[in-house]
Structures are given as structure tokens and as C-alpha cells.
Design a protein around this motif. Sequence first.
Motif, PDB file in Angstrom:
ATOM      1  N   THR A 109       0.804  -1.226   0.000  1.00 32.30           N
ATOM      2  CA  THR A 109       0.000   0.000   0.000  1.00 32.30           C
ATOM      3  C   THR A 109       0.834   1.273   0.000  1.00 32.30           C
ATOM      4  O   THR A 109       0.311   2.352  -0.226  1.00 32.30           O
ATOM      5  N   SER A 110       2.134   1.179   0.250  1.00 32.58           N
ATOM      6  CA  SER A 110       2.966   2.388   0.264  1.00 32.58           C
ATOM      7  C   SER A 110       4.396   2.056  -0.130  1.00 32.58           C
ATOM      8  O   SER A 110       4.743   0.907  -0.387  1.00 32.58           O
ATOM      9  N   SER A 111       5.232   3.079  -0.162  1.00 31.89           N
ATOM     10  CA  SER A 111       6.670   2.957  -0.414  1.00 31.89           C
ATOM     11  C   SER A 111       7.000   2.368  -1.782  1.00 31.89           C
ATOM     12  O   SER A 111       7.841   1.503  -1.908  1.00 31.89           O
ATOM     13  N   ARG A 112       6.334   2.877  -2.815  1.00 35.00           N
ATOM     14  CA  ARG A 112       6.695   2.504  -4.187  1.00 35.00           C
ATOM     15  C   ARG A 112       7.170   3.792  -4.857  1.00 35.00           C
ATOM     16  O   ARG A 112       6.384   4.540  -5.410  1.00 35.00           O
ATOM     17  N   TYR A 113       8.459   4.051  -4.790  1.00 33.04           N
ATOM     18  CA  TYR A 113       8.942   5.341  -5.263  1.00 33.04           C
ATOM     19  C   TYR A 113      10.038   5.263  -6.319  1.00 33.04           C
ATOM     20  O   TYR A 113      10.468   6.286  -6.839  1.00 33.04           O
ATOM     21  N   VAL A 114      10.505   4.077  -6.688  1.00 33.57           N
ATOM     22  CA  VAL A 114      11.470   3.916  -7.769  1.00 33.57           C
ATOM     23  C   VAL A 114      10.852   2.972  -8.795  1.00 33.57           C
ATOM     24  O   VAL A 114      10.343   1.914  -8.444  1.00 33.57           O
ATOM     25  N   GLY A 115      10.880   3.370 -10.066  1.00 34.63           N
ATOM     26  CA  GLY A 115      10.295   2.525 -11.097  1.00 34.63           C
ATOM     27  C   GLY A 115      10.960   2.706 -12.439  1.00 34.63           C
ATOM     28  O   GLY A 115      11.533   3.754 -12.727  1.00 34.63           O
ATOM     29  N   ASP A 116      10.886   1.672 -13.254  1.00 34.68           N
ATOM     30  CA  ASP A 116      11.365   1.725 -14.627  1.00 34.68           C
ATOM     31  C   ASP A 116      10.743   0.566 -15.391  1.00 34.68           C
ATOM     32  O   ASP A 116      10.182  -0.352 -14.801  1.00 34.68           O
ATOM     33  N   VAL A 117      10.852   0.633 -16.717  1.00 37.76           N
ATOM     34  CA  VAL A 117      10.296  -0.407 -17.573  1.00 37.76           C
ATOM     35  C   VAL A 117      11.419  -0.959 -18.443  1.00 37.76           C
ATOM     36  O   VAL A 117      12.188  -0.194 -19.035  1.00 37.76           O
ATOM     37  N   SER A 118      11.532  -2.280 -18.514  1.00 38.56           N
ATOM     38  CA  SER A 118      12.573  -2.916 -19.319  1.00 38.56           C
ATOM     39  C   SER A 118      12.222  -2.820 -20.808  1.00 38.56           C
ATOM     40  O   SER A 118      11.086  -2.508 -21.176  1.00 38.56           O
ATOM     41  N   SER A 119      13.182  -3.120 -21.661  1.00 37.49           N
ATOM     42  CA  SER A 119      12.945  -3.095 -23.108  1.00 37.49           C
ATOM     43  C   SER A 119      11.920  -4.149 -23.525  1.00 37.49           C
ATOM     44  O   SER A 119      11.322  -4.043 -24.593  1.00 37.49           O
ATOM     45  N   GLU A 120      11.705  -5.159 -22.680  1.00 37.04           N
ATOM     46  CA  GLU A 120      10.688  -6.177 -22.958  1.00 37.04           C
ATOM     47  C   GLU A 120       9.301  -5.754 -22.479  1.00 37.04           C
ATOM     48  O   GLU A 120       8.335  -6.496 -22.633  1.00 37.04           O
ATOM     49  N   GLY A 121       9.189  -4.590 -21.838  1.00 37.09           N
ATOM     50  CA  GLY A 121       7.899  -4.097 -21.378  1.00 37.09           C
ATOM     51  C   GLY A 121       7.528  -4.513 -19.972  1.00 37.09           C
ATOM     52  O   GLY A 121       6.365  -4.427 -19.591  1.00 37.09           O
ATOM     53  N   ILE A 122       8.489  -4.939 -19.171  1.00 33.81           N
ATOM     54  CA  ILE A 122       8.213  -5.341 -17.785  1.00 33.81           C
ATOM     55  C   ILE A 122       8.424  -4.131 -16.885  1.00 33.81           C
ATOM     56  O   ILE A 122       9.495  -3.517 -16.877  1.00 33.81           O
ATOM     57  N   TYR A 123       7.392  -3.784 -16.121  1.00 35.33           N
ATOM     58  CA  TYR A 123       7.430  -2.633 -15.213  1.00 35.33           C
ATOM     59  C   TYR A 123       7.985  -3.089 -13.868  1.00 35.33           C
ATOM     60  O   TYR A 123       7.476  -4.036 -13.276  1.00 35.33           O
ATOM     61  N   TYR A 124       9.035  -2.419 -13.403  1.00 31.57           N
ATOM     62  CA  TYR A 124       9.674  -2.730 -12.128  1.00 31.57           C
ATOM     63  C   TYR A 124       9.396  -1.619 -11.128  1.00 31.57           C
ATOM     64  O   TYR A 124       9.483  -0.434 -11.467  1.00 31.57           O
ATOM     65  N   LEU A 125       9.082  -1.996  -9.896  1.00 35.07           N
ATOM     66  CA  LEU A 125       8.839  -1.062  -8.793  1.00 35.07           C
ATOM     67  C   LEU A 125       9.725  -1.421  -7.623  1.00 35.07           C
ATOM     68  O   LEU A 125       9.972  -2.601  -7.355  1.00 35.07           O
ATOM     69  N   LYS A 126      10.198  -0.398  -6.922  1.00 37.52           N
ATOM     70  CA  LYS A 126      10.991  -0.640  -5.724  1.00 37.52           C
ATOM     71  C   LYS A 126      10.619   0.390  -4.676  1.00 37.52           C
ATOM     72  O   LYS A 126      10.417   1.556  -4.979  1.00 37.52           O
ATOM     73  N   GLY A 127      10.513  -0.065  -3.481  1.00 34.82           N
ATOM     74  CA  GLY A 127      10.287   0.822  -2.346  1.00 34.82           C
ATOM     75  C   GLY A 127      11.487   0.764  -1.428  1.00 34.82           C
ATOM     76  O   GLY A 127      12.617   0.600  -1.880  1.00 34.82           O
ATOM     77  N   GLY A 128      11.257   0.871  -0.130  1.00 31.23           N
ATOM     78  CA  GLY A 128      12.340   0.744   0.831  1.00 31.23           C
ATOM     79  C   GLY A 128      12.823  -0.701   0.900  1.00 31.23           C
ATOM     80  O   GLY A 128      12.123  -1.639   0.549  1.00 31.23           O
ATOM     81  N   GLY A 129      14.072  -0.883   1.285  1.00 27.66           N
ATOM     82  CA  GLY A 129      14.609  -2.231   1.403  1.00 27.66           C
ATOM     83  C   GLY A 129      15.266  -2.685   0.112  1.00 27.66           C
ATOM     84  O   GLY A 129      15.511  -1.912  -0.805  1.00 27.66           O
ATOM     85  N   THR A 130      15.529  -3.975   0.038  1.00 24.33           N
ATOM     86  CA  THR A 130      16.247  -4.516  -1.102  1.00 24.33           C
ATOM     87  C   THR A 130      15.367  -5.238  -2.118  1.00 24.33           C
ATOM     88  O   THR A 130      15.832  -5.593  -3.194  1.00 24.33           O
ATOM     89  N   SER A 131      14.114  -5.475  -1.810  1.00 22.59           N
ATOM     90  CA  SER A 131      13.248  -6.216  -2.732  1.00 22.59           C
ATOM     91  C   SER A 131      12.605  -5.265  -3.741  1.00 22.59           C
ATOM     92  O   SER A 131      12.467  -4.068  -3.508  1.00 22.59           O
ATOM     93  N   PHE A 132      12.224  -5.827  -4.868  1.00 29.35           N
ATOM     94  CA  PHE A 132      11.526  -5.063  -5.891  1.00 29.35           C
ATOM     95  C   PHE A 132      10.364  -5.891  -6.431  1.00 29.35           C
ATOM     96  O   PHE A 132      10.295  -7.094  -6.223  1.00 29.35           O
TER      97      PHE A 132
END
Length: 134
Positions: A109-132
Motif C-alpha cells: 500500500t505504500s513505499s513505491r517510489y522507484v520505477g522503470d520499464v525494461s525493453s521487454e515491457g516489464i514494469y519494475y517497482l521498488k520501495g524501501g529495502g532490497t526487494s523489488f
Amino acid sequence: MIKHLHNSITKILFFLLIILSISITAQDEPFNCDYNAYLFQRNDIYALDLASGSSYVVKEDVTEGSVNAVGYNPADGYIWGSLSTPAKTIVRIGKNFNVETFYIDELPTSSRYVGDVSSEGIYYLKGGGTSFLK
């Protein structure tokens, strides 16, 4: 007289149909070849001129909540991001800055503040910590 009125109504309906079909197809238009960079501040979008550093607002109040963790998807030509409100929602933004939202129950519900999309179209999200998330 009635025939003339019928022809006028037919012409008006034809032009309305053309205008509606143009506006409907424009709503989901991808960015593709765009020369601007975009900055998201809360729920406003700014276009940036990278050569001069100047910026201007292209869309205010694009969503109910703030847009964060934004990335351009080269596979579909849209910008994708994470919304603060409603929770557990990501957003797809087209060239005319119309928004389509997608609720994903597995998102935190929170802490999703880093994101990007790969050349294959996969959307990545990262919040606090090491997991994405993808």
C-alpha cells in the motif's frame, strides 16, 4: 423542405461521427517518438527541454493521487507509474495525458517510489529495502 432537412441532419450526424471517432482513438495514443522529457510532481506533469533546462506544465491533476516510480515502456510507447491513491494501483499514461489505472492486489500500500520499464515491457517497482516488484 423535408428532404433538405433530412440531408442536413445526415451531414451533421456524419461530421459528429467523424469527430467522435477521432477523439476516441486519440485517447489511447502512445508517446512513441517524443522529444520531451517529463517530470512528475504529485499529480502534475511537466515537459522538460533538456537543452535549455526550461519546463512547463502539460497536464495538471492528471490523477486523484500522486504519480511516482515512473518509467517509459518502449514495448508499448506509454508511460507507466505507481499511484499513491487509490492504493495498490499503477497507471498508464498516453500522449494526450489521459490515464488508465490498474488495481493490483499484490502491491504493497505504500513505499513505491522507484520505477522503470525494461525493453521487454516489464514494469519494475521498488520501495524501501532490497526487494523489488515486477
